[in-house]
Motif scaffolding. Structure first.
Motif: not given
Length: 124
Positions: A1-16, A67-79
Motif C-alpha cells: 500500500m502506498s503512502g500519501t501526504w494525508s495518510r503516510p506510511s510508517a518507516m521502521p525505526m531503531d532508537a538507542y 516495493r512500497p512507493l509514496g510518502v513515509f512519515s514518523r513523528q517523535l516527542v523528544l524528552a
C-alpha cells in the motif's frame, strides 16, 4: 500500500542511547537524500520522506512491483533531556541516522560540599 501526504506510511525505526547521544535510525531504502525532510518544532521531531517511482522508458513493462512507493512519515516527542538544537543527520546505505545530544542540564553532576563559612544565600 502506498503512502500519501494525508495518510503516510510508517518507516521502521531503531532508537538507542550511545554514549552522550540518543540515536534514531530510520530505514529509507531507495529514497533520494533530497526527498527527506526533517523538522523540529518545540519538542516534536518529524521525519518525512517520499519514495518516487523509478523513471521507466516507454518500452518497460513492469512484471512485479512489491516495493512500497509514496510518502513515509514518523513523528517523535523528544524528552526535555535531549538537546534538540544540536541534532545531526546522516544518510548512508538507505538508513537515516539522527544523533541528538543529551542536554547538559540532564547529565549528572557532582555537588561540592562547603564548610560553615561557605554558606551562601540561595535565590537571592
Amino acid at each position: 500500500m502506498s503512502g500519501t501526504w494525508s495518510r503516510p506510511s510508517a518507516m521502521p525505526m531503531d532508537a538507542y542511547r550511545e554514549g552522550e547521544d540518543y540515536v534514531i535510525a530510520l530505514d529509507l531504502p531507495g529514497v533520494a537524500k533530497d526527498a527527506i525532510d526533517i523538522d523540529v518544532e518545540r519538542n516534536m521531531l518529524t521525519v518525512r520522506a517520499e519514495r518516487r517511482p523509478a523513471a521507466k522508458a516507454d518500452d518497460v513493462q513492469m512484471e512485479l512491483a512489491e516495493r512500497p512507493l509514496g510518502v513515509f512519515s514518523r513523528q517523535l516527542v523528544l524528552a526535555d533531556t535531549l538537546d534538540a538544537e544540536r541534532i545531526t543527520a546522516d544518510y548512508e546505505a538507505g538508513v537515516l541516522t539522527l544523533r541528538i545530544p543529551i542536554a547538559e542540564r540532564a547529565k549528572p553532576r557532582k555537588i561540592e560540599i562547603g564548610g560553615e563559612s561557605d554558606h551562601k544565600q540561595i535565590g537571592g
